[in-house]
Design a protein around this motif. Structure first.
Motif, PDB file in Angstrom:
ATOM      1  N   CYS A 423       7.904 -11.799 -26.348  1.00  0.00           N
ATOM      2  CA  CYS A 423       8.066 -12.008 -24.903  1.00  0.00           C
ATOM      3  C   CYS A 423       6.923 -12.886 -24.404  1.00  0.00           C
ATOM      4  O   CYS A 423       5.761 -12.604 -24.675  1.00  0.00           O
ATOM      5  CB  CYS A 423       8.043 -10.666 -24.170  1.00  0.00           C
ATOM      6  N   CYS A 426       4.668 -10.713 -21.514  1.00  0.00           N
ATOM      7  CA  CYS A 426       3.860  -9.530 -21.810  1.00  0.00           C
ATOM      8  C   CYS A 426       3.601  -9.478 -23.309  1.00  0.00           C
ATOM      9  O   CYS A 426       3.822 -10.446 -24.019  1.00  0.00           O
ATOM     10  CB  CYS A 426       4.545  -8.255 -21.308  1.00  0.00           C
ATOM     11  N   TRP A 428       5.112  -7.746 -25.632  1.00  0.00           N
ATOM     12  CA  TRP A 428       6.201  -7.213 -26.460  1.00  0.00           C
ATOM     13  C   TRP A 428       6.512  -8.117 -27.656  1.00  0.00           C
ATOM     14  O   TRP A 428       6.599  -9.344 -27.523  1.00  0.00           O
ATOM     15  CB  TRP A 428       7.463  -7.026 -25.615  1.00  0.00           C
ATOM     16  N   CYS A 465      13.344  -8.850 -22.259  1.00  0.00           N
ATOM     17  CA  CYS A 465      12.220  -8.066 -22.774  1.00  0.00           C
ATOM     18  C   CYS A 465      12.374  -6.599 -22.370  1.00  0.00           C
ATOM     19  O   CYS A 465      12.497  -6.281 -21.199  1.00  0.00           O
ATOM     20  CB  CYS A 465      10.895  -8.614 -22.241  1.00  0.00           C
ATOM     21  N   CYS A 468       9.204  -5.727 -19.876  1.00  0.00           N
ATOM     22  CA  CYS A 468       8.987  -6.302 -18.543  1.00  0.00           C
ATOM     23  C   CYS A 468      10.231  -6.980 -17.985  1.00  0.00           C
ATOM     24  O   CYS A 468      10.228  -7.445 -16.847  1.00  0.00           O
ATOM     25  CB  CYS A 468       7.823  -7.293 -18.569  1.00  0.00           C
TER      26      CYS A 468
HETATM   27 ZN   LIG Z   1       7.848  -8.746 -21.634  1.00  0.00          ZN
END
Ligand SMILES: [Zn+2]
Ligand SMILES: [Zn+2]
Length: 720
Positions: A423, A426, A428, A465, A468
């Motif tokens: 992602c 963020c 991830w 994601c 987020c």
């Molecule tokens: Zn994310």
DNA sequence: AGCACGCCGACT
DNA sequence: GTCGGCGTGCTC
């Protein structure tokens, strides 16, 4: 089969010490009414279950309280006792790898010979051996395969060449000196053959046949085997799993005749048993097989060949972790039978033996058909502007080959579309929930899925994601699928063919895909290491290597050795039939010895450098290693177990001269919800290490009671 | 490793 | 009430 309690017993009860395939030390005593020869299989009840065991010894008194001893259920006398040399081999393996005898003796037999139900069911019909002998022909499936293989070679010379894989010296259409005995030899081949014949005449010893890809090693194996067979002996030819193709079988058969047995793990049970019986009864003159064929009894054995001796598939990774190459050398030595190890890139262990004069070194420095070795170019990627991982130099070279109608290969040792999904907003990443590893993005049909290469878990690709909600999650990096996609779009007219484990699984057999490549139905091949072994592509003029550095970053001290072997092998695919071939390796570290030695196709230079480094660091082959491994739900428990084991080991007098490292978690700590750790033992001499292990290991079962799920010992680990 | 026995949670 | 969860212990 002799039912127990049958007439003609001596009346005296004897106790048979029986080896069983259970992870418990020692043998198990069963009573019987007469002695039975060691190496005979018996059916017994162990705990609540019926098992097939093997008699190891006869005793007059049981080693445990008499009321615990049970009778032999049946003596399986459909086969003669296993021969003494076979029993010695198994005993050595059990001792060397620190496993109970039964864990060697039984698992190396054909499965039907160790399954108790094969002798008891209503349809058992006298047991598996009787059933196999009643239908001496191969199974229907095998006959069909054989028929198909025989139908193929319209051009026998060509078939033999592809087939014998990497190293058949191909008979050329114009070759004037060819006769029934095979193609004419080059000067180097003639010299090497003379050396091998001296070995044969001497009756024992090990030779290393060091020859570049295409130098004609296979031809020499076949000639040597011919000679051994003519003298009334049997030859054992071991090859890596991936090289044992129907074509190889066919070409060996064409050359050495029908008294050939083939053994590998993909055979049906019936075929495997028939091949094993044929070899062990001395009916077959040559046994061609993968590592498990090493444990076949061969009453007239006169020669052992281990082709591609450096290949990782000779090391068994589950159950008894043995090296078929090392055991082959032991078996040859034990029997006074010559052993030939062949490789373009020998393992450093073998190379050192050759340098020390323990093994006789025979070299084939050139390709058999006088094509020059391909020109190698290192392209520095540090300052290059890359397009989907490709440098402009590689793209230009691909374009050039396309324009000239040649075939190219792009090698990238990474399956799937992209190794991870990330992602941008963020932290991830596509983490596997069961492993400490990323899930790999794969294209399956028209859709994408995430797959874990370690535990096999799969899940759909999230639309956004999960943390987020950003819909713009991105594939990072690339694998074969993405490279295939990129090349198809970058060179719209080109036919791009991907060959990797996924493609061969999905689109039918690997052979079909390779056949398309051979037939010239592809301009650019994209492949993993699968394409680098065994197959020649006639028109292949360019090999491009992406992402080679990934193998250099590994913590394992053998990483450069494996990378060098891999690169030599893939480079060897280029220009087998015509000159002017080129190999382009993209790297951030062109100054590294691995790459510099590759530039000159110079194995000896690489090996000398690597050996010097190993000597300085006290690493194999200048030391012996063993790895104690532990698994638990929490890695802490595995580490604690190893720490206690280390403390115990250090307290033993046998610890003198053995370096005991720190317990460490594995690089990928958790796989399928199991966490792993290991402890490395190292000593300059083999003896000290094994003496320490023999003192230490028996107590560890008790120590492991508790949070540790499993522990094990690996001798001569090839990855640490 | 199997394969038992054994003693506590939710299901017909 | 029992079906079954897998903790613990044994196997000549
Ligand atoms: Zn994310
Ligand atoms: Zn996983």
């Amino acid at each position: 089969m002799q039912p127990s309690g049958a007439p003609a017993g001596t009346g005296e009860t004897v106790y048979l010490a029986v080896a069983l395939d259970v992870p418990l030390p020692g043998l198990f005593d069963y009573s019987h009414d007469r002695p039975v020869a060691p190496g005979v299989r018996v059916r017994v009840i162990f705990g609540r279950r019926a098992m097939v065991g093997m008699v190891w010894a006869v005793r007059e008194a049981p080693g445990v309280a008499a009321d615990r001893v049970r009778p032999i259920e049946a003596v399986l006398d459909d086969l003669p006792p296993m021969p003494a040399d076979w029993l010695r081999l198994a005993e050595f393996a059990a001792h060397y790898y620190h496993r109970p005898l039964g864990e060697v003796l039984l698992p190396v037999l054909p499965p039907s010979l160790r399954r108790p139900a094969a002798y008891t069911g209503a349809r058992s019909a006298g047991g598996p051996v009787c059933r196999a002998d009643r239908r001496p022909g191969a199974s229907r499936a095998a006959r069909k395969r054989k028929g198909a293989a025989q139908a193929v070679p319209a051009d026998a010379a060509d078939a033999a060449e592809t087939a014998a894989g990497a190293d058949a010296a191909a008979p050329q259409a114009a070759d004037p000196v060819r006769d029934d005995a095979g193609p004419a030899l080059t000067e180097a081949q003639t010299r090497a053959l003379a050396g091998l014949r001296e070995l044969l005449a001497a009756g024992a010893g090990v030779a290393l046949l060091h020859g570049v890809t295409g130098s004609g090693k296979t031809e020499l194996y076949l000639r040597l085997a011919q000679q051994v067979i003519a003298a009334g002996r049997q030859a054992l030819l071991l090859v890596p799993e991936i090289n044992l193709t129907p074509q190889l079988e066919q070409s060996v058969r064409a050359r050495l005749g029908d008294r050939l047995a083939v053994i590998h793990s993909r055979l049906s049970e019936g075929d495997r048993l028939r091949a094993w019986l044929g070899a062990s009864r001395g009916q077959a003159d040559i046994l061609l097989g993968t590592r498990l064929a090493l444990f076949t009894p061969l009453p007239r054995l006169g020669l052992i060949v281990v082709d591609e001796e450096h290949d990782a598939s000779y090391k068994q990774q589950d159950g008894l972790r043995y090296s078929a190459r090392d055991l082959a050398v032991w078996r040859g030595h034990d029997l006074g039978v010559p052993v030939v190890l062949g490789s373009a890139t020998p393992s450093l262990e073998t190379w050192r033996h050759a340098q020390e004069g323990d093994y006789r070194l025979l070299s084939l420095p050139e390709r058999a058909q006088a094509q020059p070795l391909p020109e190698i170019r290192l392209v520095d990627t540090r300052r290059a502007r890359l397009e989907q991982g490709f440098t402009p130099q590689l793209l230009d070279a691909l374009e050039d080959r396309l324009a000239r109608g040649g075939q190219s290969l792009v090698f990238i040792n990474r399956r799937g579309y992209a190794p991870v999904l990330r992602c941008p907003s963020c932290a991830w990443v596509s983490q596997c929930r069961r492993c400490t590893a990323h899930m790999v993005l794969h294209r399956l049909g028209g859709r994408h899925v995430l797959q874990c290469h370690h535990c096999g878990d799969a899940m759909p690709v999230p639309r956004a994601c999960p943390d987020c909600g950003d819909p713009d999650i991105q594939p990072m990096g690339r694998g074969t699928q993405r490279v295939e996609e990129f090349l198809a779009q970058r060179f719209p007219g080109a036919r791009v063919l991907r060959i990797d484990a996924d493609a061969t699984r999905l689109k039918g057999s690997a052979e079909a895909l390779f056949a398309r490549a051979h037939a010239g139905e592809a301009d650019i091949l994209v492949g993993t290491q699968m394409v680098s072994k065994g197959h020649d592509f006639a028109r292949l003029g360019l090999v491009g290597v992406l992402n080679a550095d990934a193998m250099l970053f590994s913590q394992d001290f053998r990483a450069p050795e494996r990378l060098f072997a891999q690169l030599m092998q893939v480079a060897g695919r280029a220009g087998r039939r015509e000159g002017g071939a080129q190999v382009i390796v993209q790297t951030d570290y062109p100054e590294q010895t691995v790459y510099q030695a590759l530039l000159r196709h110079d194995y000896a230079r690489f090996a000398a450098h690597a050996l010097e480094e190993r000597r300085d660091l006290g690493l194999p082959p200048f030391s012996s290693q063993a790895l104690l491994t532990a698994q638990a739900v929490q890695v802490r428990d595995a580490l604690d177990f190893l720490a206690v084991a280390r403390a115990r080991a250090r307290a033993l007098p046998e610890a003198a001269g053995v370096r005991i490292h720190d317990p460490v978690p594995l690089r990928i700590v958790r796989v399928a919800r199991v966490e792993r750790a290991q402890l490395l033992f190292e000593s300059d001499g083999r003896g000290a290490l094994h003496r320490l292990l023999r003192a230490l290991l028996p107590g560890l079962d008790e120590l492991a009671r508790g949070a540790v799920q499993h522990w094990g010992i690996e001798i001569d680990p090839q990855e640490i």
